[in-house]
Design a protein around this motif. Sequence first.
Motif, PDB file in Angstrom:
ATOM      1  N   GLU A  33       0.824  -1.210   0.000  1.00 42.90           N
ATOM      2  CA  GLU A  33       0.000   0.000   0.000  1.00 42.90           C
ATOM      3  C   GLU A  33       0.862   1.266   0.000  1.00 42.90           C
ATOM      4  OE1 GLU A  33      -0.297  -2.487   2.066  1.00 42.90           O
ATOM      5  OE2 GLU A  33      -2.318  -3.328   1.864  1.00 42.90           O
ATOM      6  N   LEU A  34       1.915   1.272   0.842  1.00 40.55           N
ATOM      7  CA  LEU A  34       2.799   2.435   0.903  1.00 40.55           C
ATOM      8  C   LEU A  34       3.600   2.603  -0.380  1.00 40.55           C
ATOM      9  CD1 LEU A  34       4.157   2.323   4.583  1.00 40.55           C
ATOM     10  CD2 LEU A  34       2.521   3.937   3.593  1.00 40.55           C
TER      11      LEU A  34
ATOM     12  N   LEU B  11       1.306   4.340  -2.783  1.00 37.59           N
ATOM     13  CA  LEU B  11       1.141   5.745  -2.388  1.00 37.59           C
ATOM     14  C   LEU B  11       2.374   6.558  -2.758  1.00 37.59           C
ATOM     15  CD1 LEU B  11      -0.453   7.962  -0.939  1.00 37.59           C
ATOM     16  CD2 LEU B  11       0.557   7.182   1.216  1.00 37.59           C
ATOM     17  N   CYS B  12       3.558   6.026  -2.445  1.00 35.94           N
ATOM     18  CA  CYS B  12       4.806   6.727  -2.771  1.00 35.94           C
ATOM     19  C   CYS B  12       4.959   6.887  -4.285  1.00 35.94           C
ATOM     20  CB  CYS B  12       6.003   5.979  -2.195  1.00 35.94           C
ATOM     21  SG  CYS B  12       6.123   6.038  -0.394  1.00 35.94           S
TER      22      CYS B  12
ATOM     23  N   GLY C  66      -5.066   2.983  -7.168  1.00 36.10           N
ATOM     24  CA  GLY C  66      -3.869   3.764  -7.434  1.00 36.10           C
ATOM     25  C   GLY C  66      -3.987   4.567  -8.712  1.00 36.10           C
TER      26      GLY C  66
ATOM     27  N   PHE D 292      -6.463   7.571  -8.026  1.00 37.82           N
ATOM     28  CA  PHE D 292      -5.870   8.643  -7.216  1.00 37.82           C
ATOM     29  C   PHE D 292      -4.677   9.288  -7.920  1.00 37.82           C
ATOM     30  CE2 PHE D 292      -8.045   6.333  -3.709  1.00 37.82           C
ATOM     31  CZ  PHE D 292      -8.824   7.390  -3.265  1.00 37.82           C
ATOM     32  N   ASN D 293      -4.001   8.540  -8.777  1.00 41.80           N
ATOM     33  CA  ASN D 293      -2.912   9.119  -9.553  1.00 41.80           C
ATOM     34  C   ASN D 293      -3.439  10.230 -10.457  1.00 41.80           C
ATOM     35  OD1 ASN D 293      -0.136   9.153 -10.655  1.00 41.80           O
ATOM     36  ND2 ASN D 293      -1.112   8.400 -12.502  1.00 41.80           N
TER      37      ASN D 293
END
Length: 284
Positions: free
Chosen positions: A113-114, A117-118, A185, A188-189
Motif C-alpha cells: 500500500e505504501l 502511495l509513494c 492507485g 488517485f494518480n
Amino acid sequence: MKKKLNYIDIIKETVILTVAVAIIAAAVYFFLVPSHTSVSSISGLGIVLSNFVPLQLSAITMILNVVLLIIGFFTCGREFGVKTVYTSVMLPLFLGLFEIIFPNFGSMTDSQELDVLCYILVVSVGLSILFNRNASSGGLDIVAKIMNKYLHMELGKAMSLSGMCVALSAALVYDKKTVVLSILGTYFNGIVLDHFIFDHNIKRRVCIITKKEEKLRQFIIHDLHSGATIYEAIGAYNMEKRHEIITIVDKGEYQKLMKFINQEDPKAFITVYNVSNMRYQPKK
C-alpha cells in the motif's frame, strides 16, 4: 546572439526533461515494481507482460513506447513528438541503469500500500513537469494527451481512464488485493496529477488600493516585469476618488509583491483572487 540564446534554451529544456524522466523512472523502479501493481502507466503494463515475455522491463517499455510514440507524433504535433521521443528513449535507459546499479531491488517500505502511495506522489511530480513542458514520458501519457487534445478531457481524468485498462490487466497475474490497489492507485494518480498541473497554472489576481500608487506601479513593471491595469475607484462612505491597481501574478511574484506592499504601505487595501492561466486568442 539569437542562436546562442536558442542553444541555451534547448540545453535548459533538455535538463528539465531529463530530471523529470529520472523522477518518473525512480518512481517506477523503486515503488511501482516492488508493489507488483499496474498503476496508470505503460511501465505497469510492462511489469505484467514481464511475467509472460522473456525480456527485461526496460526492453518491454521501449517496445510499447515506440508504437504509441508514432501515433503521438502525428496527432499531437512536432514539438510534443520530438520531446516525447527524447523522454521515451531516456525512460527505459534510466530503468536499465537502475537495473544494473540496484539488481533485485526489494520494497523500500515493506508495504504494498505504501509503495503505491509513494509511487503516485513521486510520479505525479515528474509527469506534471513533462505535461507543463508540452511533453510526456510516452506510453499512456500519449494516450492521455490525445484524449486531452481531441476530447477536451482534463489530463488527470484522461490518465485515469486510459490507465484503468492497464490496472485491470493485473488480474491476469496477481491476486485480488493487487488488482484493487492497481485500480485505486490509477484513480488517485489522476486526481494528484490534476492537482499538480492545475496548481501550476493557477495565478493570482491582486487588486490594490494604496497611497504609494506610483512606487507600486514602478515595482510591478520594472521589478516583477509584469503588467497592471489602473481603475478609478470611488469610496461609498465618503465618495473619495482613489486608484485601484490590478495585476495578475504567479506564486513567486505574489510573494515578492506582498513583501513590497508590507514594507511600503502596510495599511494598503488588498483583495486576492485565484484565476486560471488564460491566453488571449485574437479572432481570425
